[in-house]
Scaffold this motif. Structure first.
Motif, PDB file in Angstrom:
ATOM      1  N   TYR A  30       3.309   7.100   7.028  1.00 17.87           N
ATOM      2  CA  TYR A  30       1.862   6.993   7.201  1.00 17.87           C
ATOM      3  C   TYR A  30       1.256   6.121   6.101  1.00 17.87           C
ATOM      4  N   VAL A  31       0.124   5.509   6.424  1.00 15.12           N
ATOM      5  CA  VAL A  31      -0.689   4.830   5.416  1.00 15.12           C
ATOM      6  C   VAL A  31      -2.127   5.292   5.621  1.00 15.12           C
ATOM      7  N   THR A  32      -2.955   5.086   4.615  1.00 12.63           N
ATOM      8  CA  THR A  32      -4.349   5.504   4.681  1.00 12.63           C
ATOM      9  C   THR A  32      -5.247   4.299   4.943  1.00 12.63           C
ATOM     10  N   ALA A  33      -6.057   4.390   5.990  1.00 14.52           N
ATOM     11  CA  ALA A  33      -7.045   3.351   6.288  1.00 14.52           C
ATOM     12  C   ALA A  33      -8.418   3.838   5.853  1.00 14.52           C
ATOM     13  N   VAL A  56      -9.112  -8.331  13.452  1.00 19.27           N
ATOM     14  CA  VAL A  56      -9.192  -6.886  13.235  1.00 19.27           C
ATOM     15  C   VAL A  56      -8.538  -6.578  11.893  1.00 19.27           C
ATOM     16  N   THR A  57      -9.277  -5.933  11.005  1.00 18.18           N
ATOM     17  CA  THR A  57      -8.768  -5.650   9.665  1.00 18.18           C
ATOM     18  C   THR A  57      -8.792  -4.158   9.372  1.00 18.18           C
ATOM     19  N   LEU A  58      -7.650  -3.642   8.895  1.00 21.13           N
ATOM     20  CA  LEU A  58      -7.595  -2.281   8.359  1.00 21.13           C
ATOM     21  C   LEU A  58      -7.668  -2.378   6.838  1.00 21.13           C
ATOM     22  N   ALA A  59      -8.677  -1.750   6.252  1.00 14.84           N
ATOM     23  CA  ALA A  59      -8.782  -1.694   4.796  1.00 14.84           C
ATOM     24  C   ALA A  59      -7.942  -0.516   4.313  1.00 14.84           C
ATOM     25  N   LEU A  60      -6.924  -0.810   3.491  1.00 14.49           N
ATOM     26  CA  LEU A  60      -5.950   0.201   3.083  1.00 14.49           C
ATOM     27  C   LEU A  60      -6.164   0.655   1.653  1.00 14.49           C
ATOM     28  N   ASP A  61      -5.384   1.661   1.240  1.00 11.70           N
ATOM     29  CA  ASP A  61      -5.416   2.133  -0.140  1.00 11.70           C
ATOM     30  C   ASP A  61      -5.103   0.998  -1.107  1.00 11.70           C
ATOM     31  N   GLY A  62      -5.688   1.066  -2.302  1.00  7.82           N
ATOM     32  CA  GLY A  62      -5.406   0.068  -3.323  1.00  7.82           C
ATOM     33  C   GLY A  62      -6.146  -1.238  -3.123  1.00  7.82           C
ATOM     34  N   GLY A  63      -7.144  -1.251  -2.237  1.00  9.19           N
ATOM     35  CA  GLY A  63      -7.917  -2.457  -2.009  1.00  9.19           C
ATOM     36  C   GLY A  63      -7.212  -3.498  -1.164  1.00  9.19           C
ATOM     37  N   ALA A  88     -13.666  10.011  10.302  1.00  7.03           N
ATOM     38  CA  ALA A  88     -12.826   9.519  11.402  1.00  7.03           C
ATOM     39  C   ALA A  88     -11.493   9.023  10.875  1.00  7.03           C
ATOM     40  N   LEU A  89     -11.494   8.456   9.680  1.00  7.96           N
ATOM     41  CA  LEU A  89     -10.267   7.997   9.035  1.00  7.96           C
ATOM     42  C   LEU A  89     -10.086   8.808   7.764  1.00  7.96           C
ATOM     43  N   THR A  90      -8.944   9.500   7.647  1.00  6.09           N
ATOM     44  CA  THR A  90      -8.682  10.348   6.493  1.00  6.09           C
ATOM     45  C   THR A  90      -7.371   9.923   5.839  1.00  6.09           C
ATOM     46  N   THR A  91      -6.987  10.610   4.777  1.00  2.06           N
ATOM     47  CA  THR A  91      -5.739  10.299   4.081  1.00  2.06           C
ATOM     48  C   THR A  91      -4.554  10.414   5.029  1.00  2.06           C
ATOM     49  N   GLY A  92      -3.729   9.368   5.061  1.00  2.00           N
ATOM     50  CA  GLY A  92      -2.580   9.372   5.951  1.00  2.00           C
ATOM     51  C   GLY A  92      -2.951   9.318   7.410  1.00  2.00           C
ATOM     52  N   THR A 130       0.858  -1.169   0.000  1.00  4.47           N
ATOM     53  CA  THR A 130       0.000   0.000   0.000  1.00  4.47           C
ATOM     54  C   THR A 130       0.902   1.230   0.000  1.00  4.47           C
ATOM     55  N   PRO A 131       0.454   2.366  -0.559  1.00  2.87           N
ATOM     56  CA  PRO A 131       1.316   3.554  -0.607  1.00  2.87           C
ATOM     57  C   PRO A 131       1.764   4.005   0.787  1.00  2.87           C
ATOM     58  N   LEU A 132       3.046   4.331   0.911  1.00  3.08           N
ATOM     59  CA  LEU A 132       3.634   4.828   2.155  1.00  3.08           C
ATOM     60  C   LEU A 132       3.766   6.338   2.023  1.00  3.08           C
TER      61      LEU A 132
END
Length: 240
Positions: free
Chosen positions: A106-109, A195-202, A125-129, A94-96
């Motif tokens: 940082y990563v985006t959730a 517990v799952t964090l859904a990140l950028d790029g699917g 509540a969850l934003t870019t980075g 995922t993009p760093l």
């Protein structure tokens, strides 16, 4: 672990010998390696002296039977066992991200899920980075407006799946703890909601019990997430 030939080269470093400076280091450690994006950080120095790519891979398992982890600089291949495929080809990416005036990565959730069920959170509540990666913080810290609904949802999911799991008085700094004798312990740690964090790029970062739970004392295991203190809503600084 696949062995690699030893390499040496010049590096800029600083020495600190006072007990106060060394007291905060883990047992057995004799120094600190900076991994930030600056020109004096170790990845940049290795890239310059060894003429390799300016990138690194850092694996931090839980210790014990899982080993002590590994760091690879310059993009060298990683083989955990003889005959197995090269590990980095099977990893999710995922993009760093970086931010001005901050040494962190940082990563985006996009959202948080418990056992693949998306958890409701306040708007934005969850934003870019929104997620900071920090090796100096032992447990995942969540802002209050994320932490509190997350804890409530985890407790509800736990009660629905494992009726015999008995919650006990929390042990600071954790907010949700269980009698470890009432939990099922398997090769992936305690059997608790993933517990799952859904990140950028699917991509998805899923944590099983071996990652999300911690034994704090004999017979007591806690959910290894803590509430972030001293950060007001709207202030985008550390973690999510």
């Amino acid at each position: 672990m696949h062995s690699l030939p030893a390499q040496s080269g010049p590096a800029v470093s600083a020495c600190g010998t006072t007990k106060k400076l060394l007291a905060s280091l883990p047992r057995g450690a004799s120094g600190v390696a900076g991994l930030a994006g600056s020109g004096l950080a170790l990845p940049a120095q290795v890239a310059s002296s060894q003429k390799v790519a300016r990138k690194f891979l850092l694996c931090l398992p839980g210790g014990g039977a899982n080993g002590d982890g590994v760091a690879i600089f310059g993009g060298r291949p990683l083989y955990l066992l003889e005959g197995q495929p090269e590990l980095t080809q099977s990893l999710e990416y995922t993009p760093l991200l970086t931010k001005k005036d901050s040494p962190a990565y940082y990563v985006t959730a996009k959202y948080i899920a418990l056992d693949n069920s998306r958890m409701p959170l306040p708007p934005r509540a969850l934003t870019t980075g929104s997620v900071a990666l920090r090796t100096t913080v032992p447990y995942t810290a969540l802002r209050a407006y994320v932490y509190r609904p997350f804890m409530a949802a985890f407790g509800k999911a736990m009660a629905a799946q494992w009726q015999y799991a008995r919650a006990v008085k929390p042990v600071a700094p954790f907010g949700l703890c269980y009698d470890a004798r009432t939990l099922v312990n398997a090769h992936n740690g305690y059997m608790v909601p993933s517990v799952t964090l859904a990140l950028d790029g699917g991509k998805k970062w899923t944590m099983a019990g071996v990652n999300s739970m911690v034994d704090v004392k004999l017979g007591t295991a806690c959910l290894a997430f803590v509430e972030m203190k001293g950060v007001k809503a709207g202030v985008r600084r550390w973690s999510c």
